[in-house]
Design an enzyme around this catalytic site. Structure first.
Site, PDB file in Angstrom:
ATOM      1  N   GLU A 127       0.801  -1.240   0.000  1.00  0.00           N
ATOM      2  CA  GLU A 127       0.000   0.000   0.000  1.00  0.00           C
ATOM      3  C   GLU A 127       0.830   1.284   0.000  1.00  0.00           C
ATOM      4  O   GLU A 127       0.543   2.203   0.759  1.00  0.00           O
ATOM      5  CB  GLU A 127      -0.959  -0.009   1.208  1.00  0.00           C
ATOM      6  N   ASN A 169       2.126  -5.217  -3.159  1.00  0.00           N
ATOM      7  CA  ASN A 169       0.715  -5.493  -2.894  1.00  0.00           C
ATOM      8  C   ASN A 169      -0.042  -4.195  -2.624  1.00  0.00           C
ATOM      9  O   ASN A 169       0.436  -3.354  -1.850  1.00  0.00           O
ATOM     10  CB  ASN A 169       0.628  -6.408  -1.659  1.00  0.00           C
ATOM     11  N   HIS A 206     -10.456  -5.845  -2.499  1.00  0.00           N
ATOM     12  CA  HIS A 206     -11.547  -5.639  -1.537  1.00  0.00           C
ATOM     13  C   HIS A 206     -12.652  -4.889  -2.266  1.00  0.00           C
ATOM     14  O   HIS A 206     -12.645  -3.667  -2.332  1.00  0.00           O
ATOM     15  CB  HIS A 206     -11.049  -4.832  -0.327  1.00  0.00           C
ATOM     16  N   GLU A 235      -6.409 -10.581  -1.404  1.00  0.00           N
ATOM     17  CA  GLU A 235      -7.243 -10.332  -0.211  1.00  0.00           C
ATOM     18  C   GLU A 235      -8.710 -10.232  -0.605  1.00  0.00           C
ATOM     19  O   GLU A 235      -9.454  -9.387  -0.100  1.00  0.00           O
ATOM     20  CB  GLU A 235      -6.803  -9.043   0.503  1.00  0.00           C
ATOM     21  N   ASP A 237     -12.465 -10.055  -1.075  1.00  0.00           N
ATOM     22  CA  ASP A 237     -13.783 -10.101  -0.433  1.00  0.00           C
ATOM     23  C   ASP A 237     -14.672  -9.103  -1.161  1.00  0.00           C
ATOM     24  O   ASP A 237     -14.184  -8.145  -1.750  1.00  0.00           O
ATOM     25  CB  ASP A 237     -13.735  -9.862   1.096  1.00  0.00           C
TER      26      ASP A 237
HETATM   27  O1  G3I Z   1      -5.864  -8.499  18.865  1.00  0.00           O
HETATM   28  C1  G3I Z   1      -6.229  -7.206  19.352  1.00  0.00           C
HETATM   29  C2  G3I Z   1      -7.014  -7.308  20.621  1.00  0.00           C
HETATM   30  O2  G3I Z   1      -6.197  -7.876  21.618  1.00  0.00           O
HETATM   31  C3  G3I Z   1      -7.475  -5.916  21.035  1.00  0.00           C
HETATM   32  O3  G3I Z   1      -8.265  -5.986  22.171  1.00  0.00           O
HETATM   33  C4  G3I Z   1      -8.263  -5.287  19.899  1.00  0.00           C
HETATM   34  C5  G3I Z   1      -8.725  -3.868  20.226  1.00  0.00           C
HETATM   35  O4  G3I Z   1      -8.419  -2.977  19.203  1.00  0.00           O
HETATM   36  O5  G3I Z   1      -7.465  -5.239  18.769  1.00  0.00           O
HETATM   37  C6  G3I Z   1      -7.037  -6.497  18.306  1.00  0.00           C
HETATM   38  O6  G3I Z   1      -6.211  -6.304  17.190  1.00  0.00           O
HETATM   39  C7  G3I Z   1      -6.882  -5.966  16.010  1.00  0.00           C
HETATM   40  C8  G3I Z   1      -6.502  -6.985  14.939  1.00  0.00           C
HETATM   41  O7  G3I Z   1      -7.069  -6.629  13.695  1.00  0.00           O
HETATM   42  C9  G3I Z   1      -6.965  -8.400  15.272  1.00  0.00           C
HETATM   43  O8  G3I Z   1      -8.368  -8.460  15.309  1.00  0.00           O
HETATM   44  C10 G3I Z   1      -6.463  -4.588  15.583  1.00  0.00           C
HETATM   45  O9  G3I Z   1      -6.945  -3.626  16.497  1.00  0.00           O
HETATM   46  C11 G3I Z   1      -6.998  -4.280  14.211  1.00  0.00           C
HETATM   47  O10 G3I Z   1      -6.415  -3.059  13.749  1.00  0.00           O
HETATM   48  C12 G3I Z   1      -6.605  -5.371  13.246  1.00  0.00           C
HETATM   49  O11 G3I Z   1      -7.190  -5.087  11.998  1.00  0.00           O
HETATM   50  C13 G3I Z   1      -6.568  -5.701  10.901  1.00  0.00           C
HETATM   51  C14 G3I Z   1      -6.154  -4.631   9.901  1.00  0.00           C
HETATM   52  O12 G3I Z   1      -5.647  -5.238   8.733  1.00  0.00           O
HETATM   53  C15 G3I Z   1      -5.074  -3.753  10.501  1.00  0.00           C
HETATM   54  O13 G3I Z   1      -4.565  -2.896   9.570  1.00  0.00           O
HETATM   55  C16 G3I Z   1      -7.551  -6.670  10.268  1.00  0.00           C
HETATM   56  O14 G3I Z   1      -7.751  -7.763  11.150  1.00  0.00           O
HETATM   57  C17 G3I Z   1      -7.009  -7.187   8.941  1.00  0.00           C
HETATM   58  O15 G3I Z   1      -8.006  -7.931   8.268  1.00  0.00           O
HETATM   59  C18 G3I Z   1      -6.606  -6.011   8.054  1.00  0.00           C
HETATM   60  O16 G3I Z   1      -6.053  -6.523   6.868  1.00  0.00           O
HETATM   61  C19 G3I Z   1      -5.671  -5.537   5.909  1.00  0.00           C
HETATM   62  C20 G3I Z   1      -4.420  -6.042   5.217  1.00  0.00           C
HETATM   63  O17 G3I Z   1      -3.411  -6.290   6.156  1.00  0.00           O
HETATM   64  C21 G3I Z   1      -3.936  -5.055   4.157  1.00  0.00           C
HETATM   65  N1  G3I Z   1      -4.987  -4.742   3.207  1.00  0.00           N
HETATM   66  C22 G3I Z   1      -6.238  -4.282   3.815  1.00  0.00           C
HETATM   67  C23 G3I Z   1      -6.756  -5.293   4.832  1.00  0.00           C
HETATM   68  C24 G3I Z   1      -8.078  -4.841   5.414  1.00  0.00           C
HETATM   69  O18 G3I Z   1      -7.937  -3.665   6.154  1.00  0.00           O
END
Ligand code: G3I
Length: 302
Positions: A127, A169, A206, A235, A237
């Site tokens: 990105e 990516n 996405h 990715e 969806d």
């Molecule tokens: O695990 C913690 C948890 O302990 C905590 O209580 C909670 C509160 O915020 O956060 C949890 O972590 C989160 C994590 O996902 C696991 O669920 C993060 O806050 C959250 O920011 C994170 O989001 C991820 C996101 O990337 C971060 O940038 C998404 O799961 C994930 O699907 C998403 O994936 C991205 C790709 O890497 C890049 N392309 C876009 C895609 C979608 O945004």
């Protein structure tokens, strides 16, 4: 084939999913994972904040668990991601200049070395381009270390794991006429011309359905492939998971010989980062949706 992975394999492709380490203890989840998919991408566990939470203190437990599960079940692993403006640990967010450049290079070297031989493809840089009409780079602390930060990242990854396939990516790079798509295209063209070690481009895909899935997506994939790189749908969806859109994306990949495979960004709708949009192939109960049937049929046709 009777599963996504087996059917894709018959076409010389993989069919994968993002995996969360926290869900590997959910047997409903792993039953689908092990049955349907032959490729995995750790959803968060290989990101910079996960693997280097304190500078020079590396933490691989959750990533190693996913890699072990993949290897035990014959799944290839896509590493995601070595250099990104987001999901940086606090220590990195506060860095700039030469110190940040060196920290990024050290991170890439350490992580790619740790997983050498276990990761088939790396999203080396994620990105890095701006949305909108500029076609240029996104502003970030990494970009401010100098425009050559991306090629420096690829060279460091190549030195650490010469056998991994190294990918750039991004998202919103699906419509061939968009400035962002063209900006990434020109970078890849330039890298190929100058011998920067890039092997592949990932299209996150996405989609929101309708016009967000561009009719020229296949042209985009084939145009990048013509530069001499593989292309991957990394990715996928789609809002509300329309069966038609999933079928078309699958057919677009199958139509481009260098499209090596498709990764959906989660297994069940309840596993999705956009769970409110029900964008995946399995519902929250783990049942196959119409989009699943459409993808499976497309993989098995022709
Ligand atoms: O695990 C913690 C948890 O302990 C905590 O209580 C909670 C509160 O915020 O956060 C949890 O972590 C989160 C994590 O996902 C696991 O669920 C993060 O806050 C959250 O920011 C994170 O989001 C991820 C996101 O990337 C971060 O940038 C998404 O799961 C994930 O699907 C998403 O994936 C991205 C790709 O890497 C890049 N392309 C876009 C895609 C979608 O945004």
């Amino acid at each position: 084939g009777t599963t996504l992975g087996a059917s894709a394999a018959e076409k010389g492709r993989y069919f994968g999913t993002a995996v969360a380490a926290s869900r590997l203890s959910d047997s409903a989840y792993t039953t689908i994972l092990n049955r349907e998919f032959n490729q995995v991408t750790p959803e968060n566990e290989m990101k910079i904040d996960a693997t280097e939470p304190q500078q020079n203190q590396f933490s691989y437990g959750n990533a190693d668990r996913i890699v072990a599960h993949a290897r035990a079940n014959g799944m290839q692993v896509r590493g995601h991601t070595l250099a990104w403006h987001a999901q940086q640990p606090g220590w990195m967010q506060n860095m700039s200049g030469t110190a940040l450049r060196n920290a990024m290079l050290n991170h890439i070297t350490q992580v790619a070395t740790h997983f050498r031989g276990q990761v088939a493809w790396w999203d080396v840089v994620n990105e890095a381009f701006a949305d909108g009409g500029s076609g240029g780079r996104r502003d970030s602390n990494l970009q401010r270390t100098g425009n050559d930060w991306i090629e420096a990242a690829f060279r460091a990854a190549d030195a650490a794991d010469p056998n991994a396939q190294l990918c750039y990516n991004d998202y919103n790079t699906d419509n061939w006429t968009d400035a962002k798509t063209q900006g990434v295209y020109r970078m890849v063209q330039d890298f190929k011309q100058r011998g920067v070690p890039i092997d592949c481009v990932g299209f996150q895909s996405h989609f929101t359905g309708g016009s967000n899935y561009p009719p020229n997506y296949r042209t985009t994939l084939s145009s990048f492939a013509a530069l001499g790189v593989d292309v991957h749908i990394t990715e996928l969806d789609i809002r509300n998971a329309p069966a038609d859109a999933y079928r078309n994306v699958t057919n677009d990949c199958l139509a481009v010989p260098r499209c090596k495979g498709i990764t959906v960004w989660g297994i069940r709708d309840s596993d999705s980062w956009r769970s409110g949009e029900s964008p995946l192939l399995f519902n929250g109960s783990g049942q196959k949706k119409a989009a699943y049937d459409a993808v499976l049929a497309a993989l098995n046709s022709g």
